[in-house]
Design an enzyme around this catalytic site. Structure first.
Site, PDB file in Angstrom:
ATOM      1  CG  HIS A  58      -2.193   0.699   1.032  1.00 56.07           C
ATOM      2  ND1 HIS A  58      -2.732   1.697   0.047  1.00 56.07           N
ATOM      3  CD2 HIS A  58      -2.217   2.399   2.047  1.00 56.07           C
ATOM      4  CE1 HIS A  58      -3.750   2.567   0.455  1.00 56.07           C
ATOM      5  NE2 HIS A  58      -2.652   2.973   1.274  1.00 56.07           N
ATOM      6  CB  SER A  59       1.677   4.069  -0.404  1.00 58.49           C
ATOM      7  OG  SER A  59       1.527   5.961   0.072  1.00 58.49           O
ATOM      8  CG  MET A  60       7.439   3.955   0.733  1.00 58.09           C
ATOM      9  SD  MET A  60       8.181   4.473   2.620  1.00 58.09           S
ATOM     10  CE  MET A  60       8.289   3.091   3.356  1.00 58.09           C
TER      11      MET A  60
ATOM     12  CB  SER B  64       3.155  -0.348  -4.469  1.00 56.16           C
ATOM     13  OG  SER B  64       2.051  -0.324  -3.434  1.00 56.16           O
TER      14      SER B  64
ATOM     15  CB  SER C  70      -3.315  -0.538  -2.533  1.00 53.48           C
ATOM     16  OG  SER C  70      -4.070  -0.154  -1.297  1.00 53.48           O
TER      17      SER C  70
END
Length: 256
Positions: free
Chosen positions: A88-90, A92, A116
């Site tokens: 998720h976010s970073m 990813s 994500s």
């Protein structure tokens, strides 16, 4: 489990592993509740970045590539069966670089890579938030909606969490993707419909980083849609797996 990996409900006989990478400022505990929602054939493994939670006393990572390399080294012994990666976010981007490291060293790629709330690694590069003052950092956290206002209003709590949140921003803002061969695995991108950081078009940019298929799925909510829609997100991930791995056609009991 020591080091960078956490398993809250180990399942040695599982047929597939789900490896989760948290967002900037996030910790492994954010995925603890996922273990109870996963079907028995899925073993949950969560990455714990240094400098927070049970690794609070450890020094921060020097850079994002080094962090990804450390995680890849610890993951390798667990990749004795098919695995899926969720970031998720970073997370990813850390996940992408960890998978690239594993591939470069001859390891298998994931059966599916789920990203994500994050554009492709070569988008939204740079930034100087990690050098801004605490008020600017808190304003950004409030904008994204992932940190409780009460936590940011508590001076003692701010002193505890802002250093590692700031350092995570340093990691992602100073990161630059390497010119390496694309992955071959399929990628699925999850986005929140009202996420100010990543929209559907931004998520489709991940097609530049794989020779496999890329699909995009939108959920109601903002950048942290996965908190309010945890069970739905997990169901979507399970739906992406090979039914032979998770017992297709069976309804697994879940807890809220």
């Amino acid at each position: 489990m020591s080091g960078a990996l956490r398993r809250y409900r180990p399942r040695p006989a599982a047929r597939v592993r789900l490896v989760c990478f948290p967002h900037a400022g996030g910790g492994a505990s954010g995925y603890r509740a996922w273990a109870a929602l996963l079907p028995p054939p899925v073993d949950l493994v969560v990455v714990q970045y240094p400098g927070r939670e049970d690794r609070f006393a450890e020094p921060f990572a020097a850079d994002l590539l080094g962090l990804a390399g450390t995680v890849a080294t610890e993951l390798r012994p667990l990749l004795d069966r098919p695995y899926v990666v969720f970031g998720h976010s970073m997370g990813s981007v850390v996940a992408y670089e960890a998978v690239q490291r594993l591939r470069w060293e001859g390891g298998a790629e994931p059966a599916r890579f789920v990203v994500s709330g994050r554009q492709a690694p070569d988008d939204a590069l740079g930034g100087g938030l990690h050098r801004d003052d605490d008020e600017a950092l808190c304003a950004e956290l409030t904008r994204l909606g992932g940190t409780a206002g009460e936590m940011l209003a508590d001076p003692q709590m701010r002193r505890a969490v802002l250093p590692y949140i700031r350092d995570d921003y340093r990691l992602i803002e100073t990161y630059r993707p390497r010119n390496v061969e694309s992955l071959g695995c399929p990628i699925t991108a999850f986005v929140g419909a009202s996420d100010p950081e990543c929209d559907l078009d931004g998520a489709r940019g991940w097609a530049r980083f794989t020779r496999g298929t890329v699909t995009v799925r939108s959920f109601p909510g903002d950048h942290f849609y996965l908190v309010a829609h945890r069970a739905q997100v997990i169901a979507e991930i399970i739906g992406l797996l090979d039914p032979a791995l998770v017992g297709g056609g069976m309804i697994w009991p879940t807890t809220p």
